[in-house]
Design a protein around this motif. Structure first.
Motif, PDB file in Angstrom:
ATOM      1  N   ILE A 148       1.859   9.942   6.666  1.00  0.00           N
ATOM      2  CA  ILE A 148       1.526   9.712   5.555  1.00  0.00           C
ATOM      3  C   ILE A 148       2.779   9.628   4.710  1.00  0.00           C
ATOM      4  O   ILE A 148       2.650   9.512   3.428  1.00  0.00           O
ATOM      5  CB  ILE A 148       0.640  10.597   4.864  1.00  0.00           C
ATOM      6  N   PRO A 150       5.394   7.618   3.812  1.00  0.00           N
ATOM      7  CA  PRO A 150       5.736   6.685   3.023  1.00  0.00           C
ATOM      8  C   PRO A 150       4.669   6.483   1.961  1.00  0.00           C
ATOM      9  O   PRO A 150       5.146   6.009   0.911  1.00  0.00           O
ATOM     10  CB  PRO A 150       5.778   5.375   4.022  1.00  0.00           C
ATOM     11  N   MET A 151       3.460   6.691   2.287  1.00  0.00           N
ATOM     12  CA  MET A 151       2.262   6.713   1.100  1.00  0.00           C
ATOM     13  C   MET A 151       2.777   7.722  -0.006  1.00  0.00           C
ATOM     14  O   MET A 151       2.533   7.469  -1.366  1.00  0.00           O
ATOM     15  CB  MET A 151       1.026   6.986   1.720  1.00  0.00           C
ATOM     16  N   VAL A 154       5.334   6.336  -2.239  1.00  0.00           N
ATOM     17  CA  VAL A 154       5.170   5.189  -2.905  1.00  0.00           C
ATOM     18  C   VAL A 154       4.196   5.584  -4.139  1.00  0.00           C
ATOM     19  O   VAL A 154       4.460   5.214  -5.238  1.00  0.00           O
ATOM     20  CB  VAL A 154       4.736   3.946  -2.197  1.00  0.00           C
ATOM     21  N   VAL A 155       3.193   6.484  -3.668  1.00  0.00           N
ATOM     22  CA  VAL A 155       2.152   6.695  -4.788  1.00  0.00           C
ATOM     23  C   VAL A 155       2.752   7.529  -5.836  1.00  0.00           C
ATOM     24  O   VAL A 155       2.733   7.414  -6.951  1.00  0.00           O
ATOM     25  CB  VAL A 155       1.118   7.442  -3.961  1.00  0.00           C
ATOM     26  N   SER A 158       4.825   5.557  -8.123  1.00  0.00           N
ATOM     27  CA  SER A 158       3.904   4.729  -8.958  1.00  0.00           C
ATOM     28  C   SER A 158       3.327   5.581 -10.278  1.00  0.00           C
ATOM     29  O   SER A 158       3.281   4.894 -11.185  1.00  0.00           O
ATOM     30  CB  SER A 158       2.707   4.108  -8.415  1.00  0.00           C
ATOM     31  N   ILE A 159       3.190   6.790 -10.145  1.00  0.00           N
ATOM     32  CA  ILE A 159       3.056   7.362 -11.237  1.00  0.00           C
ATOM     33  C   ILE A 159       4.162   8.355 -11.675  1.00  0.00           C
ATOM     34  O   ILE A 159       4.051   9.019 -12.712  1.00  0.00           O
ATOM     35  CB  ILE A 159       1.775   8.596 -10.900  1.00  0.00           C
TER      36      ILE A 159
ATOM     37  N   VAL B  59      -5.334   3.080  -6.676  1.00  0.00           N
ATOM     38  CA  VAL B  59      -4.080   2.774  -6.235  1.00  0.00           C
ATOM     39  C   VAL B  59      -3.386   4.114  -6.037  1.00  0.00           C
ATOM     40  O   VAL B  59      -2.374   4.174  -5.268  1.00  0.00           O
ATOM     41  CB  VAL B  59      -3.277   1.842  -7.187  1.00  0.00           C
ATOM     42  N   ILE B  60      -3.887   5.315  -6.501  1.00  0.00           N
ATOM     43  CA  ILE B  60      -3.146   6.446  -6.419  1.00  0.00           C
ATOM     44  C   ILE B  60      -3.999   7.149  -5.396  1.00  0.00           C
ATOM     45  O   ILE B  60      -3.462   7.709  -4.487  1.00  0.00           O
ATOM     46  CB  ILE B  60      -3.046   7.218  -7.746  1.00  0.00           C
ATOM     47  N   PHE B 222       8.326   1.809  11.540  1.00  0.00           N
ATOM     48  CA  PHE B 222       8.755   1.639  10.292  1.00  0.00           C
ATOM     49  C   PHE B 222      10.031   0.767  10.434  1.00  0.00           C
ATOM     50  O   PHE B 222      10.557   0.153   9.466  1.00  0.00           O
ATOM     51  CB  PHE B 222       9.259   3.026   9.388  1.00  0.00           C
ATOM     52  N   ILE B 234       0.714   0.585   8.141  1.00  0.00           N
ATOM     53  CA  ILE B 234       0.760   1.584   6.872  1.00  0.00           C
ATOM     54  C   ILE B 234       1.845   1.341   5.905  1.00  0.00           C
ATOM     55  O   ILE B 234       1.751   1.373   4.725  1.00  0.00           O
ATOM     56  CB  ILE B 234       1.159   2.994   7.448  1.00  0.00           C
ATOM     57  N   SER B 235       3.209   0.729   6.468  1.00  0.00           N
ATOM     58  CA  SER B 235       4.202   0.475   5.515  1.00  0.00           C
ATOM     59  C   SER B 235       3.749  -0.866   5.004  1.00  0.00           C
ATOM     60  O   SER B 235       4.300  -0.668   3.670  1.00  0.00           O
ATOM     61  CB  SER B 235       5.502   0.335   6.382  1.00  0.00           C
ATOM     62  N   VAL B 238       1.181   0.146   2.123  1.00  0.00           N
ATOM     63  CA  VAL B 238       1.550   0.768   1.041  1.00  0.00           C
ATOM     64  C   VAL B 238       2.348  -0.187   0.091  1.00  0.00           C
ATOM     65  O   VAL B 238       2.364  -0.128  -1.175  1.00  0.00           O
ATOM     66  CB  VAL B 238       2.733   1.809   1.663  1.00  0.00           C
ATOM     67  N   LEU B 241       0.027  -1.861  -2.077  1.00  0.00           N
ATOM     68  CA  LEU B 241      -0.795  -0.976  -2.801  1.00  0.00           C
ATOM     69  C   LEU B 241      -2.211  -0.948  -2.319  1.00  0.00           C
ATOM     70  O   LEU B 241      -3.119  -0.674  -3.099  1.00  0.00           O
ATOM     71  CB  LEU B 241      -0.734  -0.837  -4.231  1.00  0.00           C
ATOM     72  N   LEU B 243      -4.391   1.289  -0.675  1.00  0.00           N
ATOM     73  CA  LEU B 243      -4.347   2.573  -0.242  1.00  0.00           C
ATOM     74  C   LEU B 243      -5.441   2.904   0.424  1.00  0.00           C
ATOM     75  O   LEU B 243      -5.369   3.710   1.546  1.00  0.00           O
ATOM     76  CB  LEU B 243      -4.423   3.386  -1.457  1.00  0.00           C
ATOM     77  N   VAL B 246      -4.591   2.293   3.849  1.00  0.00           N
ATOM     78  CA  VAL B 246      -3.421   3.115   4.446  1.00  0.00           C
ATOM     79  C   VAL B 246      -4.294   4.409   4.871  1.00  0.00           C
ATOM     80  O   VAL B 246      -4.005   5.059   6.049  1.00  0.00           O
ATOM     81  CB  VAL B 246      -2.596   3.738   3.524  1.00  0.00           C
ATOM     82  N   ILE B 250      -4.518   6.392   8.569  1.00  0.00           N
ATOM     83  CA  ILE B 250      -4.311   7.741   8.558  1.00  0.00           C
ATOM     84  C   ILE B 250      -5.552   8.607   9.398  1.00  0.00           C
ATOM     85  O   ILE B 250      -5.259   9.424  10.097  1.00  0.00           O
ATOM     86  CB  ILE B 250      -3.889   8.500   7.373  1.00  0.00           C
TER      87      ILE B 250
END
Lengths: 298, 282
Positions: A148, A150-151, A154-155, A158-159, B59-60, B222, B234-235, B238, B241, B243, B246, B250
């Motif tokens: 997780i 990279p997620m 990035v997430v 983004s905020i 997206v978050i 990666f 995953i990469s 991401v 976006l 999610l 992703v 996971i």
């Protein structure tokens, strides 16, 4: 001290294997170059060429050592962007990248350890928390958490959260579980006799915790700190891999692999290994001092 | 907002229920399974309620229901990735790495000198960030699963080696003397006494290595991979976006990791049934 000689022998063997592998892996390229130029190469030519290529498949140990020296001491002291010339660390030196990685690691390690200890205290004192949380904490150790990374980067980017914090979060997450599991074991280390003794003293729960559980958990704490700090460093390095990170040992690895700079990759790798070893050794030294003063040295 | 409050309410109720259950029925086997299950469900409900109630952008953090739907709708893709990363990359590397580690441990077994040198070096290397070697191995072995297997081999080798070397030393002098009185040869002693005695240690290493194998296989992707595989997915997801995808990967990785670990633990139970840590457990 009697194991110094065996260790040195094993290390020497490793370096020998490394040299042998470097010659073997790089020889093909040398032969191809010679065939293209129409020159006959002798064995000694191959030997000298394979150990001094600019972009070898496997750089020889001395090439990596030279690169390490150039990108640390030489860059900082003699380079025009070094700390001597400008007063700030050069962004091409491994010291700078190592520092970026180290600071994120330490921040995450501190967070993860603190959280792990706090939760362990809760789990030891609340049966409900123990029964609901512990199975998940143990199960989560079997999950490839690093996936997780990279997620998270990035997430959070983004905020609007960038830089040190996202990497530190991954490092914290990775060092959290070893500390939690180790500390739960540590807080439960006192046996029934000792707990009964404190009961006869009419000790409160807090007193029992402060005077018995906490001291007896210290050896467990250090054992898990060693695992945790190594895990935190791995987490930080992987957290630096997603594109966008421009500083840190992980970013250095990635840019090296993009541009085929094998010597740079190996230098970054060795720097990371030295950093990990240094951190574990520091924790070990603190462990010796603390356990020695507590009279618990084994 | 209602969703968030509802989820918080559910959380409080479930926590109270767990506290009550833990107090009253903590020795009931079913309750021991039910409490963590309820805790897990509570986390999911809390996640769903807060994400939906507060309108958090997917997206978050996508809600679990969206992730579930994504898993259901992209099963073939998830299976290809699973096949590429877990079965080809992680599993083959795991078998090779663990096999090599056991072989080396048995090979250096006759030389205490080498053991004394290998154990500290192995312990040291096991603590290093070995994932860093991934870009190099990807360069050497290409983008396909072979390079991932190679990363896994390097990652699992040292933890298993250290545990196996320690395990081969785990017999006490009394047991070895017994073998000597029976005039057992070195190999008889190894096969009948010391290898079985090493099994608890070996499985300890093998269990640590399961997680490392998955991490190695995923992280190596990666650095370059064919257009399939969990790390690749995953990469790239991401980057787009996407999610929910992703999180779907996971979830698969988590399931695969637990199943892999469970499988090794099951084999351990069968092999080391005599060990105190396994006895007395039905």
């Amino acid at each position: 001290m009697k194991s110094v000689l065996p260790i040195l022998t094993v290390l020497f063997a490793l370096v020998l294997i490394w040299y042998g592998a470097a010659i073997g892996l790089n020889a093909q390229w040398t032969r191809d170059q010679a065939a293209r130029a129409g020159v006959e190469v002798s064995f000694s030519d191959i030997l000298s060429d394979t150990l001094s290529q600019a972009r070898p498949k496997l750089p020889a140990p001395h090439q990596v050592a030279v690169e390490l020296y150039q990108s640390t001491w030489d860059e900082e002291v003699n380079g025009r962007r070094g700390i001597v010339a400008t007063g700030t660390l050069s962004n091409r030196s491994l010291i700078y990248h190592g520092w970026v990685t180290l600071s994120a690691t330490m921040l995450g390690f501190a967070f993860g350890t603190g959280l792990g200890i706090l939760l362990a205290v809760g789990i030891v004192h609340s049966k409900a928390m123990d029964m609901s949380f512990m199975p998940w904490a143990i199960a989560s150790q079997t999950v490839p958490i690093l996936a997780i990374a990279p997620m998270v980067i990035v997430v959070l980017a983004s905020i609007g959260i960038k830089g040190l914090i996202p990497k530190a979060i991954i490092a914290a997450y990775l060092s959290f579980f070893p500390v939690l599991v180790g500390m739960v074991k540590g807080f439960r280390a006192p046996d029934t006799m000792q707990l009964d003794l404190l009961k006869t003293y009419n000790a409160s729960r807090f007193g029992t915790f402060w005077r018995l559980r906490l001291p007896s958990s210290v050896p467990y704490l250090f054992a898990s700190l060693k695992v945790g700090i190594a895990a935190a460093l791995v987490g930080t390095i992987v957290g630096e891999l997603p594109a966008g990170a421009s500083a840190g040992l992980g970013a250095r690895l990635l840019s090296g692999s993009y541009y085929g700079q094998t010597i740079q990759i190996w230098a970054a790798l060795l720097a990371a290994a030295a950093l990990a070893a240094g951190l574990v050794v520091i924790v070990g030294v603190i462990e010796r001092i603390v356990l020695g003063r507590m009279g618990m040295r084994s | 907002m209602i969703g968030a409050w509802g989820a918080l309410g559910f959380w409080v109720l479930a926590t109270l229920a767990n506290v009550w259950l833990a107090k009253r029925f903590s020795h009931n086997r079913l309750v021991q399974l039910f409490i963590p299950a309820l805790f897990g469900v509570t986390l999911l409900v809390l996640w769903e309620g807060i994400v939906r109630g507060l309108n958090v952008s997917p997206v978050i953090l996508p809600p679990p229901s969206m992730i579930g739907a994504r898993i259901a709708s992209s099963l073939p893709m998830l299976w290809t990735d699973f096949n590429q990363t877990i079965l080809k990359g992680a599993l083959s590397g795991y078998l090779m790495g663990c096999g090599a580690a056991v072989a080396v441990a048995v090979a250096v077994d006759r030389s205490p000198f080498l053991q004394r040198g290998l154990l500290p070096v192995g312990n040291f290397v096991a603590a290093l960030p070995i994932v860093g070697i991934a870009p190099i191995l990807v360069m050497w072995f290409g983008f396909d699963w072979q390079s991932k297997a190679a990363v896994v081999v390097v990652m699992v080798f040292f933890p298993v080696l250290v545990n196996m070397v320690a395990g081969l030393k785990a017999t006490d002098a009394l047991q070895r003397d017994q073998m000597a009185t029976w005039s057992a040869s070195y190999w008889q002693g190894l096969v009948k006494l010391r290898l079985p005695a090493a099994m608890p240690f070996l499985f300890n290493g093998l269990k640590i290595a399961t997680t490392l194998a998955l991490i190695g296989a995923i992280v190596a992707e990666f650095f370059g991979s064919p257009t399939r595989g969990m790390g690749f997915r995953i990469s790239t997801a991401v980057g787009q976006l996407d999610l929910p995808l992703v999180w779907a990967e996971i979830a698969v990785a988590a399931l695969a990791g637990s199943a892999f670990y469970g499988l090794v633990a099951l084999i351990e139970k069968g092999v080391t049934f005599w060990h105190p840590s396994q006895r007395g457990r039905a």
